[in-house]
Design an enzyme around this catalytic site. Structure first.
Site, mmCIF file in Angstrom:
data_model
loop_
_atom_site.group_PDB
_atom_site.id
_atom_site.type_symbol
_atom_site.label_atom_id
_atom_site.label_comp_id
_atom_site.label_asym_id
_atom_site.label_seq_id
_atom_site.Cartn_x
_atom_site.Cartn_y
_atom_site.Cartn_z
ATOM 1 C CG ASP A 53 -5.090 4.334 6.047
ATOM 2 O OD1 ASP A 53 -3.987 4.814 6.565
ATOM 3 O OD2 ASP A 53 -5.130 3.701 5.231
ATOM 4 C CB SER A 74 -0.990 -0.328 1.177
ATOM 5 O OG SER A 74 -0.264 -0.106 2.655
ATOM 6 C CG HIS A 89 -0.881 3.956 5.248
ATOM 7 N ND1 HIS A 89 -2.563 3.089 5.766
ATOM 8 C CD2 HIS A 89 -0.274 2.692 4.285
ATOM 9 C CE1 HIS A 89 -2.909 2.399 4.713
ATOM 10 N NE2 HIS A 89 -1.703 1.876 4.197
#
Lengths: 177, 201
Positions: free
Chosen positions: B145, B55, B95
């Site tokens: 998210d 990701s 992330h």
């Protein structure tokens, strides 16, 4: 010193030490570069509409839509250790209740030196919303263009390329046309 | 192949075997000390992590190694790449921070973190600390998210394992291979153990 096991042992030890030295040299050599690119950010317009929150479809939330112009040149940041540059435009403001907010509204990934000249007339990719459901407590916001250099090996570095010269206010909410 | 080693053991006696085991144990102990020492210096429970998902491509691929720090006095900024763990989820997620809201001590942060599980603050958790609310997104994902948060509206500093400072490509693929093929893990450990025991130096 003449068995196969000893030979493999010595060769792999030499290989791993040389590899580590090479990676360290690559990572440290990029510390020499201290280029700081300059650019320009200006906000054309900000509008505030009422929308739904993503999670609770019936809850209303004020969303700000920002149109902006960005020009910047990031070519001086590219060297042998640059894998990509991540650009992001963010809105910053401190509400009158004392909460400090920074939100990214647009981003882009630059992977090659040829794409490093950025000239964008765009609008926000991501929703700009406040912690409370409206912008009544939000003073004028500054918009800044920041970058993150991601290397092939080594430490990540950050910097700021441009900032709006004066803060831009959030207008009162419009009802949808 | 082993008759030579067995003869050597009988000659040197049981103490020799114990000495070998002690050497082995001290190697393992010093490895653990280095790992925990690194965790203390960086203030992170896991200062070196392997990227597990795609990701964050094209920046981080599966198998890359990341070095983390978790400065307790410093606030996280947008653009930082953080590794966080949602309570209830096993795997840490790498992330980038998209939004930060710094809530000063005077405001009770629980007003904004109306999570689906309305739990009382745990003993030891001070809800009047200078805290931050964060929202993250993977570079390779289209949306943020919020679905990964398992009911939370925002991430708080206590969920974050650390912030990525440095990066080494491909090195971590060994751990991913060992997870996908557990036979490889046992074979490697067995081989190392055997090697350590039969070494005579």
């Amino acid at each position: 010193m003449h068995s196969i096991f000893a030979r493999i042992n010595n060769t792999s030890a030499l290989l791993s030490s040389c590899m580590m030295a090479l990676l360290a040299a690559i990572a440290l050599s990029t510390l020499v570069f201290t280029a700081r690119p300059e650019g320009n950010v200006s906000v054309a317009s900000v509008q505030v509409y009422s929308g739904n929150t993503r999670r609770y479809a019936t809850k209303r939330q004020d969303l700000a839509f920002v149109d902006f112009n960005i020009t910047a040149d990031f070519a001086p940041l590219f060297n042998w250790n640059t894998k990509q540059i991540f650009l992001y435009l963010q809105a910053e403001y401190n509400t009158t209740t004392g909460i400090k907010n920074e939100a990214v509204i647009w981003d882009r990934i630059i992977r090659r030196k040829e794409e490093a000249n950025v000239n964008v007339i765009g609008k926000n990719k991501y929703n700009l919303r406040d912690l409370s459901t409206n912008f009544k407590n939000a003073p004028p916001a500054s918009y800044s263009l920041k970058y993150n250099i991601m290397p092939y090996v080594g430490a990540l570095t950050y910097g700021e390329a441009a900032r709006t010269s004066e803060p831009v206010a959030f207008p009162p909410r419009k009802t949808r046309v | 192949m082993f008759t030579e080693e067995l003869k050597a053991f009988r000659r040197l006696g049981f103490r020799h075997v114990l000495l070998q085991v002690l050497n082995f144990a001290s190697v393992i102990a010093s490895g653990l000390m280095i790992w925990k020492g690194l965790g203390i210096v960086t203030n992170s429970e896991s200062p070196i992590v392997v990227v597990l998902s795609g990701s964050m491509e094209p920046a981080f691929y599966r198998g890359d190694l990341l070095f983390l720090t978790n400065p307790s006095s410093e606030q996280y900024k947008t653009g930082d790449i953080t590794v966080y763990k949602i309570p209830g989820a096993e795997i840490p997620i790498v992330h980038r921070v998209m939004e930060t809201h710094d809530v000063p001590k005077s405001i009770d942060i629980r007003k904004y973190t109306k999570s689906k599980s309305k739990s009382k603050p745990q003993p030891g958790e001070d809800s009047k600390q200078d805290n931050q609310l964060l929202l993250t997104k993977g570079d390779n994902n289209y949306v943020d998210d919020i679905e990964l948060y398992q009911g939370l509206e925002w991430l708080e500093k206590k969920h974050i394992v650390g912030k990525v400072r440095g990066f080494l490509p491909y090195v971590g693929y060994v751990t991913i291979a060992m997870n996908d093929f557990p036979q490889l893990k046992y074979a490697l450990l067995g081989g190392l153990g055997l090697l350590a025991l039969i070494q005579r130096e």
